[in-house]
Design a protein around this motif. Sequence first.
Motif, short mmCIF file in Angstrom:
data_model
loop_
_atom_site.label_atom_id
_atom_site.label_comp_id
_atom_site.label_asym_id
_atom_site.label_seq_id
_atom_site.Cartn_x
_atom_site.Cartn_y
_atom_site.Cartn_z
N SER A 58 83.12 8.10 19.76
CA SER A 58 83.68 7.23 18.73
C SER A 58 84.03 8.02 17.47
O SER A 58 84.96 7.66 16.74
CB SER A 58 82.71 6.10 18.40
N GLY B 228 86.86 10.97 19.18
CA GLY B 228 87.81 10.55 20.20
C GLY B 228 89.22 10.39 19.70
O GLY B 228 90.18 10.85 20.33
N SER B 229 89.38 9.77 18.54
CA SER B 229 90.74 9.53 18.04
C SER B 229 91.41 10.84 17.63
O SER B 229 92.61 11.01 17.83
CB SER B 229 90.72 8.54 16.88
N TYR C 219 90.87 13.77 18.99
CA TYR C 219 91.24 14.42 20.24
C TYR C 219 92.49 13.78 20.84
O TYR C 219 93.39 14.47 21.32
CB TYR C 219 90.08 14.36 21.24
N TYR C 220 92.55 12.46 20.80
CA TYR C 220 93.70 11.71 21.32
C TYR C 220 94.97 12.11 20.58
O TYR C 220 96.00 12.40 21.19
CB TYR C 220 93.42 10.21 21.18
N LYS C 221 94.91 12.16 19.24
CA LYS C 221 96.07 12.54 18.44
C LYS C 221 96.50 13.97 18.72
O LYS C 221 97.69 14.27 18.84
CB LYS C 221 95.78 12.35 16.96
N GLN C 222 95.53 14.86 18.84
CA GLN C 222 95.83 16.26 19.14
C GLN C 222 96.49 16.40 20.51
O GLN C 222 97.46 17.15 20.68
CB GLN C 222 94.55 17.09 19.08
N LEU C 223 95.97 15.69 21.48
CA LEU C 223 96.52 15.73 22.83
C LEU C 223 97.96 15.23 22.86
O LEU C 223 98.83 15.84 23.48
CB LEU C 223 95.65 14.89 23.77
N LEU C 224 98.23 14.14 22.17
CA LEU C 224 99.59 13.62 22.10
C LEU C 224 100.53 14.58 21.38
O LEU C 224 101.68 14.75 21.77
CB LEU C 224 99.62 12.25 21.44
#
Length: 122
Positions: free
Chosen positions: A20, A23-24, A26-31
């Motif tokens: 939590s 996570g966000s 990591y998600y933004k970096q991945l995108l």
Amino acid sequence: MASKLTQLQSKACQASKFVSKHGSAYYKQLLEQNKQYIQDPPSVEKCNLLSKQLFYTRLASIPVRSEAFWKELDYVKHLWKHRQELKVEDAGIAALFGLECFAWFCAGEIVGRGFTFTGYYV
């Protein structure tokens, strides 16, 4: 047993907090790293087009994969004809490959039975 359950719960809680918290990001970096693969604007039509492209591209690759399969089979036939010249290392690799295939088969059977070892549902 109760102490193990408590430990497991605390580990799950720590993992949940970590996800939590980070996570966000990591998600933004991945995108951001993979933005060249993102279709903009996303639409049902574009998704249908991409799925058809994938399907027909895979369909078109069947002859190439078939040819590669027959080359591999010819190589195995050649090895079998000249098995007297086979080295111990090659035989060991083949045995390990066979063992791995058998292990994956057993694991698939266990998963297919719902993770039961006897085949009966309890």
